[in-house]
Design a protein around this motif. Sequence first.
Motif, PDB file in Angstrom:
ATOM      1  N   ASP A 179       0.822  -1.211   0.000  1.00  0.00           N
ATOM      2  CA  ASP A 179       0.000   0.000   0.000  1.00  0.00           C
ATOM      3  C   ASP A 179       0.863   1.271   0.000  1.00  0.00           C
ATOM      4  O   ASP A 179       0.686   2.160   0.830  1.00  0.00           O
ATOM      5  CB  ASP A 179      -0.981  -0.004   1.182  1.00  0.00           C
ATOM      6  CG  ASP A 179      -2.441   0.089   0.684  1.00  0.00           C
ATOM      7  OD1 ASP A 179      -2.655   0.620  -0.419  1.00  0.00           O
ATOM      8  OD2 ASP A 179      -3.347  -0.363   1.407  1.00  0.00           O
ATOM      9  N   LEU A 188       4.217   1.551   0.436  1.00  0.00           N
ATOM     10  CA  LEU A 188       5.512   1.437   1.111  1.00  0.00           C
ATOM     11  C   LEU A 188       6.320   0.324   0.473  1.00  0.00           C
ATOM     12  O   LEU A 188       5.776  -0.718   0.128  1.00  0.00           O
ATOM     13  CB  LEU A 188       5.314   1.052   2.576  1.00  0.00           C
ATOM     14  CG  LEU A 188       4.977   2.134   3.582  1.00  0.00           C
ATOM     15  CD1 LEU A 188       4.921   1.493   4.960  1.00  0.00           C
ATOM     16  CD2 LEU A 188       6.016   3.237   3.565  1.00  0.00           C
ATOM     17  N   PHE A 231       9.572  -5.255   6.987  1.00  0.00           N
ATOM     18  CA  PHE A 231       9.281  -3.846   6.699  1.00  0.00           C
ATOM     19  C   PHE A 231      10.039  -2.940   7.662  1.00  0.00           C
ATOM     20  O   PHE A 231      10.111  -3.193   8.854  1.00  0.00           O
ATOM     21  CB  PHE A 231       7.772  -3.563   6.729  1.00  0.00           C
ATOM     22  CG  PHE A 231       7.028  -4.164   7.887  1.00  0.00           C
ATOM     23  CD1 PHE A 231       6.493  -5.442   7.794  1.00  0.00           C
ATOM     24  CD2 PHE A 231       6.883  -3.460   9.070  1.00  0.00           C
ATOM     25  CE1 PHE A 231       5.808  -6.002   8.865  1.00  0.00           C
ATOM     26  CE2 PHE A 231       6.197  -4.008  10.144  1.00  0.00           C
ATOM     27  CZ  PHE A 231       5.665  -5.285  10.044  1.00  0.00           C
ATOM     28  N   GLN A 289       2.231  11.144   8.844  1.00  0.00           N
ATOM     29  CA  GLN A 289       2.200   9.981   7.948  1.00  0.00           C
ATOM     30  C   GLN A 289       2.409   8.682   8.724  1.00  0.00           C
ATOM     31  O   GLN A 289       2.762   8.686   9.889  1.00  0.00           O
ATOM     32  CB  GLN A 289       3.265  10.123   6.863  1.00  0.00           C
ATOM     33  CG  GLN A 289       2.950  11.263   5.905  1.00  0.00           C
ATOM     34  CD  GLN A 289       3.974  11.371   4.796  1.00  0.00           C
ATOM     35  OE1 GLN A 289       4.593  10.383   4.412  1.00  0.00           O
ATOM     36  NE2 GLN A 289       4.161  12.572   4.278  1.00  0.00           N
ATOM     37  N   ILE A 301       1.752   3.978   8.127  1.00  0.00           N
ATOM     38  CA  ILE A 301       1.287   2.956   7.190  1.00  0.00           C
ATOM     39  C   ILE A 301      -0.238   2.953   7.181  1.00  0.00           C
ATOM     40  O   ILE A 301      -0.894   3.206   8.195  1.00  0.00           O
ATOM     41  CB  ILE A 301       1.826   1.533   7.473  1.00  0.00           C
ATOM     42  CG1 ILE A 301       1.291   0.972   8.784  1.00  0.00           C
ATOM     43  CG2 ILE A 301       3.314   1.473   7.424  1.00  0.00           C
ATOM     44  CD1 ILE A 301       1.303  -0.553   8.775  1.00  0.00           C
ATOM     45  N   ASP A 302      -0.766   2.696   6.012  1.00  0.00           N
ATOM     46  CA  ASP A 302      -2.211   2.578   5.829  1.00  0.00           C
ATOM     47  C   ASP A 302      -2.475   1.422   4.895  1.00  0.00           C
ATOM     48  O   ASP A 302      -2.598   1.600   3.696  1.00  0.00           O
ATOM     49  CB  ASP A 302      -2.781   3.882   5.245  1.00  0.00           C
ATOM     50  CG  ASP A 302      -2.975   4.924   6.333  1.00  0.00           C
ATOM     51  OD1 ASP A 302      -3.807   4.676   7.222  1.00  0.00           O
ATOM     52  OD2 ASP A 302      -2.290   5.969   6.301  1.00  0.00           O
ATOM     53  N   VAL A 303      -2.514   0.241   5.447  1.00  0.00           N
ATOM     54  CA  VAL A 303      -2.871  -0.931   4.652  1.00  0.00           C
ATOM     55  C   VAL A 303      -4.390  -1.061   4.768  1.00  0.00           C
ATOM     56  O   VAL A 303      -4.913  -1.444   5.820  1.00  0.00           O
ATOM     57  CB  VAL A 303      -2.140  -2.195   5.135  1.00  0.00           C
ATOM     58  CG1 VAL A 303      -2.477  -3.375   4.233  1.00  0.00           C
ATOM     59  CG2 VAL A 303      -0.632  -1.968   5.176  1.00  0.00           C
ATOM     60  N   ILE A 358       1.280  -0.862  15.310  1.00  0.00           N
ATOM     61  CA  ILE A 358       0.291  -0.996  14.235  1.00  0.00           C
ATOM     62  C   ILE A 358      -1.062  -1.273  14.879  1.00  0.00           C
ATOM     63  O   ILE A 358      -1.163  -2.072  15.816  1.00  0.00           O
ATOM     64  CB  ILE A 358       0.634  -2.158  13.272  1.00  0.00           C
ATOM     65  CG1 ILE A 358       1.951  -1.912  12.531  1.00  0.00           C
ATOM     66  CG2 ILE A 358      -0.494  -2.368  12.250  1.00  0.00           C
ATOM     67  CD1 ILE A 358       2.393  -3.095  11.659  1.00  0.00           C
ATOM     68  N   ARG A 414      -2.960  -0.117  10.291  1.00  0.00           N
ATOM     69  CA  ARG A 414      -2.666   1.311  10.160  1.00  0.00           C
ATOM     70  C   ARG A 414      -1.841   1.803  11.343  1.00  0.00           C
ATOM     71  O   ARG A 414      -1.911   1.239  12.444  1.00  0.00           O
ATOM     72  CB  ARG A 414      -3.977   2.111  10.103  1.00  0.00           C
ATOM     73  CG  ARG A 414      -4.871   1.786   8.897  1.00  0.00           C
ATOM     74  CD  ARG A 414      -6.138   2.625   8.955  1.00  0.00           C
ATOM     75  NE  ARG A 414      -7.104   2.302   7.911  1.00  0.00           N
ATOM     76  CZ  ARG A 414      -7.117   2.862   6.685  1.00  0.00           C
ATOM     77  NH1 ARG A 414      -6.210   3.759   6.352  1.00  0.00           N
ATOM     78  NH2 ARG A 414      -8.055   2.520   5.811  1.00  0.00           N
ATOM     79  N   THR A 415      -1.112   2.902  11.109  1.00  0.00           N
ATOM     80  CA  THR A 415      -0.437   3.598  12.204  1.00  0.00           C
ATOM     81  C   THR A 415      -1.507   4.282  13.044  1.00  0.00           C
ATOM     82  O   THR A 415      -2.353   4.988  12.498  1.00  0.00           O
ATOM     83  CB  THR A 415       0.544   4.645  11.642  1.00  0.00           C
ATOM     84  OG1 THR A 415       1.491   3.975  10.806  1.00  0.00           O
ATOM     85  CG2 THR A 415       1.270   5.382  12.745  1.00  0.00           C
ATOM     86  N   ARG A 432       0.926   8.804  14.776  1.00  0.00           N
ATOM     87  CA  ARG A 432       1.081   9.501  13.508  1.00  0.00           C
ATOM     88  C   ARG A 432       1.434  10.975  13.732  1.00  0.00           C
ATOM     89  O   ARG A 432       2.257  11.534  13.002  1.00  0.00           O
ATOM     90  CB  ARG A 432      -0.247   9.385  12.742  1.00  0.00           C
ATOM     91  CG  ARG A 432      -0.185   9.639  11.281  1.00  0.00           C
ATOM     92  CD  ARG A 432      -1.543   9.378  10.671  1.00  0.00           C
ATOM     93  NE  ARG A 432      -1.917   7.973  10.714  1.00  0.00           N
ATOM     94  CZ  ARG A 432      -1.988   7.189   9.641  1.00  0.00           C
ATOM     95  NH1 ARG A 432      -1.720   7.682   8.451  1.00  0.00           N
ATOM     96  NH2 ARG A 432      -2.341   5.941   9.761  1.00  0.00           N
TER      97      ARG A 432
END
Length: 330
Positions: free
Chosen positions: A58, A60, A83, A92, A94-96, A115, A146-147, A152
């Motif tokens: 997504d 990254l 990762f 910002q 991660i946003d899976v 996460i 997601r973070t 974030r």
Amino acid sequence: MAALAACVKVRHRSATTGQVTQSEARAGVSWQPSMEPDCTDRADEVELLIWPRDSDLDGLTIRRLLPSAKRRLVGPYVFFDHFGPFRFPAGQGIDVRPHPHIGLATVTYLFNGEIMHRDSLGCVQAIRPGAVNLMVAGRGIVHSERTPPERRQEGAELHGIQLWLALPADQEATDPAFTHYPADDIPMVEGEGLRITVIMGEAFGVRSPVRTFSPTLYIEALFAEPGRLSLPASGNERAVYLVEGRAALGACPLEPGTMAVIRPAAEVSIEAEGPARAMIIGGEPFAEKRTIWWNFVSTSRDRIEKAKRDWREGRFDPVPGETELTPLPD
Ligand code: MN
């Protein structure tokens, strides 16, 4: 809300943590694909050296070791993703987005960061370093990763590994389930300058409480200084992945980011030249072949085709609190 019963959170036992420092997590994950020395001709213990390939998660870039061109599975493991270490600018992370899985179990383990997991069973769970999130997809689950918003804001960091285990053929369509195991429940063995964490399976006299489906091994070896860890001979498949630091397997020097598949039944030692972190994976191989397509794993191609149709046509359960979806790839 009966589905909530499937979200198991294993209770805390003590106050110690498996947290590692930022400097450890940052201690250089780098490799140079241009220099791919092959030590396997002179190392009796090593069958194959796997170099990582970049993969997109997504947006990254992450390192994928399994499946690889020369090797699909090691024991029950079909996917090995490393990762980070990432340091995101403020705002910002991660946003899976929500995506489906079938036929596998995901095993998430962090060295740094956090996460937030949400799934279609209604489970909402933050994972932090040293803890284990085990998500059994079975006949089908949808999740996002997601973070968390509070991380974030301050500029999040993230470093960890996600593995996928293929489920045995007779358990592929089992009920989906999610279990969080806090760091305190994952057994550790302390040696001189070495800390061994048995994440899954049984080794070095301790047994992990993390559920397994077939003989499975997953170990972290964290060296604080030069040292040696002997792995006893085993009839099962095994591989060693060097996360960071400098180490060798017999005559095979390992670069950070590479995986060495150990020859069947070989006795082997990890020799660290200084601070280093290595992961050992393994287990009993399956008799049947598996098809891996996107996030789906199955012994049956028909079941994969059905999962594709079900996702395209919106027949998987939604993730409460999420509105986005990851579209089926072409
Ligand atoms: Mn996933």
